[in-house]
Design a protein around this motif. Sequence first.
Motif, mmCIF file in Angstrom:
data_model
loop_
_atom_site.group_PDB
_atom_site.id
_atom_site.type_symbol
_atom_site.label_atom_id
_atom_site.label_comp_id
_atom_site.label_asym_id
_atom_site.label_seq_id
_atom_site.Cartn_x
_atom_site.Cartn_y
_atom_site.Cartn_z
ATOM 1 N N GLU A 117 0.893 -1.162 -0.004
ATOM 2 C CA GLU A 117 0.072 -0.160 0.050
ATOM 3 C C GLU A 117 0.808 1.241 -0.027
ATOM 4 O O GLU A 117 0.403 2.088 -0.628
ATOM 5 N N ASP A 118 2.065 0.971 0.712
ATOM 6 C CA ASP A 118 2.915 2.213 0.612
ATOM 7 C C ASP A 118 3.410 2.496 -0.601
ATOM 8 O O ASP A 118 3.768 3.548 -0.917
ATOM 9 N N GLN A 119 3.713 1.311 -1.224
ATOM 10 C CA GLN A 119 4.334 1.550 -2.402
ATOM 11 C C GLN A 119 3.253 2.066 -3.556
ATOM 12 O O GLN A 119 3.769 2.945 -4.606
ATOM 13 N N GLU A 120 2.018 1.495 -3.373
ATOM 14 C CA GLU A 120 1.147 2.133 -4.461
ATOM 15 C C GLU A 120 0.392 3.625 -4.120
ATOM 16 O O GLU A 120 0.184 4.283 -5.003
ATOM 17 N N ALA A 121 0.830 3.940 -2.652
ATOM 18 C CA ALA A 121 0.285 5.500 -2.253
ATOM 19 C C ALA A 121 1.091 6.452 -2.914
ATOM 20 O O ALA A 121 2.405 6.246 -2.793
ATOM 21 N N PRO A 122 0.907 7.601 -3.517
ATOM 22 C CA PRO A 122 1.515 8.483 -4.103
ATOM 23 C C PRO A 122 2.319 9.295 -3.087
ATOM 24 O O PRO A 122 1.563 9.359 -1.708
ATOM 25 N N GLN A 123 3.519 9.467 -3.291
ATOM 26 C CA GLN A 123 4.537 10.066 -2.302
ATOM 27 C C GLN A 123 4.308 11.545 -2.190
ATOM 28 O O GLN A 123 4.244 11.956 -3.281
ATOM 29 N N PRO A 124 3.966 12.429 -1.235
ATOM 30 C CA PRO A 124 3.959 13.901 -1.706
ATOM 31 C C PRO A 124 5.096 14.412 -1.797
ATOM 32 O O PRO A 124 6.280 13.852 -1.287
ATOM 33 N N GLN A 125 5.038 15.417 -2.597
ATOM 34 C CA GLN A 125 6.273 16.201 -3.126
ATOM 35 C C GLN A 125 6.694 17.286 -2.146
ATOM 36 O O GLN A 125 5.845 17.510 -1.176
ATOM 37 N N PRO A 126 7.853 17.706 -1.995
ATOM 38 C CA PRO A 126 8.217 18.981 -0.943
ATOM 39 C C PRO A 126 7.133 19.850 -1.097
ATOM 40 O O PRO A 126 7.093 20.606 -2.264
ATOM 41 N N GLY A 127 6.692 20.556 0.077
ATOM 42 C CA GLY A 127 5.734 21.525 0.084
ATOM 43 C C GLY A 127 4.151 20.784 -0.104
ATOM 44 O O GLY A 127 3.533 21.970 0.014
ATOM 45 N N GLU A 128 3.816 20.120 -0.348
ATOM 46 C CA GLU A 128 2.588 19.489 -0.551
ATOM 47 C C GLU A 128 1.979 18.684 0.686
ATOM 48 O O GLU A 128 3.101 18.331 1.520
ATOM 49 N N MET A 129 0.851 18.644 0.866
ATOM 50 C CA MET A 129 0.039 17.932 2.223
ATOM 51 C C MET A 129 0.111 16.488 1.707
ATOM 52 O O MET A 129 -0.191 16.204 0.497
ATOM 53 N N THR A 130 0.105 15.881 2.978
ATOM 54 C CA THR A 130 -0.093 14.706 2.820
ATOM 55 C C THR A 130 -1.566 14.212 2.428
ATOM 56 O O THR A 130 -2.232 14.964 3.110
ATOM 57 N N PRO A 131 -1.931 13.036 2.139
ATOM 58 C CA PRO A 131 -3.355 12.746 2.344
ATOM 59 C C PRO A 131 -3.867 12.927 3.698
ATOM 60 O O PRO A 131 -5.144 13.288 3.780
ATOM 61 N N GLU A 132 -3.235 12.562 4.622
ATOM 62 C CA GLU A 132 -3.790 12.474 5.958
ATOM 63 C C GLU A 132 -4.085 13.747 6.206
ATOM 64 O O GLU A 132 -5.038 14.448 6.950
ATOM 65 N N GLU A 133 -3.091 14.734 5.880
ATOM 66 C CA GLU A 133 -3.154 16.222 6.281
ATOM 67 C C GLU A 133 -4.344 16.933 5.567
ATOM 68 O O GLU A 133 -5.221 17.571 6.207
ATOM 69 N N ALA A 172 -7.076 15.324 4.558
ATOM 70 C CA ALA A 172 -8.466 14.698 5.149
ATOM 71 C C ALA A 172 -8.622 15.631 6.219
ATOM 72 O O ALA A 172 -9.788 15.797 6.647
ATOM 73 N N GLN A 173 -7.604 15.878 7.108
ATOM 74 C CA GLN A 173 -7.817 16.524 8.533
ATOM 75 C C GLN A 173 -8.292 17.916 8.075
ATOM 76 O O GLN A 173 -9.209 18.453 8.915
ATOM 77 N N LEU A 230 -9.960 18.935 5.225
ATOM 78 C CA LEU A 230 -11.447 18.987 5.016
ATOM 79 C C LEU A 230 -12.410 18.778 6.165
ATOM 80 O O LEU A 230 -13.331 19.443 5.975
ATOM 81 N N ASN A 231 -12.064 17.870 6.974
ATOM 82 C CA ASN A 231 -12.982 17.711 8.138
ATOM 83 C C ASN A 231 -12.886 18.763 8.925
ATOM 84 O O ASN A 231 -14.002 19.557 9.521
ATOM 85 N N ALA A 232 -11.919 19.725 9.238
ATOM 86 C CA ALA A 232 -11.935 20.931 9.928
ATOM 87 C C ALA A 232 -12.975 22.060 9.237
ATOM 88 O O ALA A 232 -13.655 22.658 9.673
ATOM 89 N N ILE A 233 -12.672 21.934 7.932
ATOM 90 C CA ILE A 233 -13.439 22.900 7.049
ATOM 91 C C ILE A 233 -15.111 22.551 7.110
ATOM 92 O O ILE A 233 -15.829 23.553 7.233
ATOM 93 N N ARG A 234 -15.305 21.210 7.229
ATOM 94 C CA ARG A 234 -16.611 20.942 7.365
ATOM 95 C C ARG A 234 -17.229 21.243 8.646
ATOM 96 O O ARG A 234 -18.434 21.726 9.010
ATOM 97 N N GLU A 235 -16.420 21.003 9.595
ATOM 98 C CA GLU A 235 -16.986 21.290 11.004
ATOM 99 C C GLU A 235 -17.190 23.025 11.282
ATOM 100 O O GLU A 235 -18.056 23.371 11.784
ATOM 101 N N GLN A 236 -16.300 23.666 10.586
ATOM 102 C CA GLN A 236 -16.638 25.196 10.575
ATOM 103 C C GLN A 236 -17.742 25.394 9.870
ATOM 104 O O GLN A 236 -18.325 26.585 10.433
#
Length: 274
Positions: free
Chosen positions: A224-240, A242-243, A245-251
């Motif tokens: 899974e780690d091999q298949e997941a796209p690795q973030p480039q420098p300065g980009e958010m990770t998928p986890e970041e 998602a977090q 997005l959740n904060a925006i939805r809550e707001q």
Amino acid sequence: MHPRRHDSVLTRPAAVLALAVAALLLIPDASRGSASGEVRRGNKAYRQERYEEALEAYRRAQLEDPDLAPLHFNIGNVHYRRERWDEALKEFELSQAGGDSALSARAFYNTGNTLFRQQNLPAAAEAYKSSLELDPADMDARYNLELVTKLIEQQQGQQQQQQQQQEQDQEQDQEQGQQEQQQEQEEQSSSDQQEQQREEEQEQEQQQEKQQEQEQQQDEPSREDQEAPQPQPGEMTPEEAAQLLNAIREQEEKTQEERRAARVQEGRRGEYDW
């Protein structure tokens, strides 16, 4: 009865047995009738070494007197000359039993010679002893007894040496067998040790290979780690992302709730229309 005669004059070296038979050539007895002529013919043929002719003449004489001891003796001499040892022994035995001491002594002497021819040395020695008991002055019998006794001692010595040699050979074979068995056991033990060592080495190799595989699995990223796209420098990770997005939805939900609450308050302040 005539004194004992020999077929030839004996000259005896130290190691030569006096094997000439004691010959008793029968003197024809006029009182025995036709047997006398057969005896004369038999004696003449015997002296001329025509032994079968002599035997036939003696057999014809036996028709008149079958138990005559001197005839058995002479017939025994014929069988001895023809090397018919068993027949000679039988006739000499009959002459021993039926003759006087002088004839018996000659019969025992010839018995000893016959047994010697059959290589039965102990029995030959006993026959010579019997001959000497009846005729102590018989030098041929005494010489033969001494010589046969020496031969018996030599045979016993040889048999003893052979027995000792056989025992030594058996001991050597036993020792050699034990050494071979010990060598086989050592070789088998060495082979077992080598086999055990090979098995241990194989087991160690398998353990090492297994350990290496585990280490490689730990070092390599998961699929899974091999298949997941690795973030480039300065980009958010998928986890970041998602977090965030959740904060925006809550707001947004919080803002909508505040708006709904404000509308309700405004409605209570408005004028009532009767």
